[in-house]
Enzyme design. Sequence first.
Site, PDB file in Angstrom:
ATOM      1  N   THR A 157       0.862  -1.193   0.000  1.00 36.19           N
ATOM      2  CA  THR A 157       0.000   0.000   0.000  1.00 36.19           C
ATOM      3  C   THR A 157       0.895   1.239   0.000  1.00 36.19           C
ATOM      4  O   THR A 157       2.028   1.175   0.471  1.00 36.19           O
ATOM      5  CB  THR A 157      -0.886  -0.049   1.267  1.00 36.19           C
ATOM      6  OG1 THR A 157      -1.823  -1.098   1.097  1.00 36.19           O
ATOM      7  CG2 THR A 157      -1.598   1.254   1.543  1.00 36.19           C
ATOM      8  N   ARG A 185     -15.141  -6.537   1.206  1.00 36.52           N
ATOM      9  CA  ARG A 185     -14.308  -6.088   2.326  1.00 36.52           C
ATOM     10  C   ARG A 185     -13.891  -4.624   2.114  1.00 36.52           C
ATOM     11  O   ARG A 185     -13.566  -4.217   1.009  1.00 36.52           O
ATOM     12  CB  ARG A 185     -13.064  -6.969   2.411  1.00 36.52           C
ATOM     13  CG  ARG A 185     -12.156  -6.668   3.606  1.00 36.52           C
ATOM     14  CD  ARG A 185     -10.778  -6.267   3.176  1.00 36.52           C
ATOM     15  NE  ARG A 185      -9.891  -6.035   4.301  1.00 36.52           N
ATOM     16  CZ  ARG A 185      -8.760  -5.355   4.208  1.00 36.52           C
ATOM     17  NH1 ARG A 185      -8.383  -4.853   3.047  1.00 36.52           N
ATOM     18  NH2 ARG A 185      -8.004  -5.166   5.262  1.00 36.52           N
ATOM     19  N   VAL A 186     -13.955  -3.847   3.162  1.00 37.50           N
ATOM     20  CA  VAL A 186     -13.555  -2.441   3.069  1.00 37.50           C
ATOM     21  C   VAL A 186     -12.208  -2.267   3.772  1.00 37.50           C
ATOM     22  O   VAL A 186     -12.014  -2.704   4.907  1.00 37.50           O
ATOM     23  CB  VAL A 186     -14.621  -1.520   3.701  1.00 37.50           C
ATOM     24  CG1 VAL A 186     -14.148  -0.071   3.715  1.00 37.50           C
ATOM     25  CG2 VAL A 186     -15.935  -1.637   2.933  1.00 37.50           C
ATOM     26  N   ASP A 188      -8.935  -0.238   5.445  1.00 34.28           N
ATOM     27  CA  ASP A 188      -8.744   0.917   6.337  1.00 34.28           C
ATOM     28  C   ASP A 188      -8.291   2.157   5.574  1.00 34.28           C
ATOM     29  O   ASP A 188      -8.418   3.274   6.072  1.00 34.28           O
ATOM     30  CB  ASP A 188      -7.664   0.594   7.380  1.00 34.28           C
ATOM     31  CG  ASP A 188      -6.316   0.397   6.698  1.00 34.28           C
ATOM     32  OD1 ASP A 188      -6.140  -0.633   6.028  1.00 34.28           O
ATOM     33  OD2 ASP A 188      -5.464   1.298   6.792  1.00 34.28           O
ATOM     34  N   GLY A 207      -0.525  -1.843   6.503  1.00 39.40           N
ATOM     35  CA  GLY A 207      -0.470  -3.079   7.278  1.00 39.40           C
ATOM     36  C   GLY A 207      -1.822  -3.762   7.250  1.00 39.40           C
ATOM     37  O   GLY A 207      -2.619  -3.532   6.341  1.00 39.40           O
ATOM     38  N   GLY A 209      -5.364  -4.134   7.593  1.00 33.04           N
ATOM     39  CA  GLY A 209      -6.407  -3.116   7.704  1.00 33.04           C
ATOM     40  C   GLY A 209      -7.296  -3.297   8.916  1.00 33.04           C
ATOM     41  O   GLY A 209      -7.695  -2.321   9.569  1.00 33.04           O
TER      42      GLY A 209
HETATM   43  N1  ASP Z   1      -3.964  -1.569   4.908  1.00 36.99           N
HETATM   44  C1  ASP Z   1      -4.271  -2.211   3.655  1.00 36.99           C
HETATM   45  C2  ASP Z   1      -5.546  -2.994   3.790  1.00 36.99           C
HETATM   46  O1  ASP Z   1      -5.692  -3.742   4.736  1.00 36.99           O
HETATM   47  C3  ASP Z   1      -3.198  -3.144   3.200  1.00 36.99           C
HETATM   48  C4  ASP Z   1      -1.798  -2.624   3.297  1.00 36.99           C
HETATM   49  O2  ASP Z   1      -1.527  -1.644   3.933  1.00 36.99           O
HETATM   50  O3  ASP Z   1      -0.944  -3.223   2.680  1.00 36.99           O
HETATM   51  O4  ASP Z   1      -6.391  -2.880   2.937  1.00 36.99           O
END
Ligand code: ASP
Length: 289
Positions: A157, A185-186, A188, A207, A209
């Site tokens: 991300t 799924r939503v 974060d 990380g 979510g």
């Molecule tokens: N935070 C993101 C999510 O869970 C994934 C990521 O940060 O890599 O959608």
Amino acid sequence: MTTTTRPILLIHGGAGRAANPDRAAEIHAAVQRIVAEAWPALRAGGALEAVVEAVRRLEDDPRFNAGTGSKLQRDGAARLSASLMDGARERFSGVVNVEGLLNPIALCRGLLEDADRVLMGEGALARARELGLREGDVRTERALAAWRAAAEGQTGTVGAVAVDADGRLAAATSTGGRGFERVGRVSDSCTIAGNYATAAAAVSCTGVGEHIVDGGLAARLVGAVEAGRGLEQAADALIARMNTRGWEAGFIAVDRAGGFVARRTTEAMTWCARTDDGVFGSWSEDERG
Ligand code: ASP
């Protein structure tokens, strides 16, 4: 206007497991290049335009899990989520699970001036069309191969936070999601848990979510700074809480005075900061919680 604020642009390319050394070096070079490319936007347009520019460039780089190269959901579709917050106006916009759009952060920038500022799916795409934004298929061969292998893979991300010379702050975050998640799924990344800014601080998270939402991480960190804690101290306290709870995530943050932090509880997080003094980057092996 005279000010003592030291301008900073700080970006991340995701938190998760450590990459192999070759790929790690490639990703590190990419964030260093992108922070340098987006830097002029901080001078020209301020913090808000700089974080949009940085995230747009990260979305266009297929190495990252945002825009082109995003991870795919369980059904093989790429659905992108992103958000943007102008700390000066305390104004938030976001897109949730949009398909067929190359730069979700550009849509967030448009939505920031709208009455309806968080849109999902089809409605988000319709607004992007009205704004004349670039459409396309963001699925790369690499993402399709990972999906075929049903692999959740590394997180990548992207996000950016900035403070400009006038002391205005902004935060932007964009993602393809966790990878192989249930349809619906939503993330974060399109919420104030993953992306938040006020006049005091700006934060972008990456990380797992669900952990980021459980902790309300971005809004919580900004709140701690607003309550009078220094950024470093607030980040230390948050990392301690994350470790206690087993929340796997990382965050980047800047404050009004031009301080910055990049912290994580995951194995690795790619980040890179740019100030007038130059570029600082780290895999943060040495920066762990
Ligand atoms: N935070 C993101 C999510 O869970 C994934 C990521 O940060 O890599 O959608």
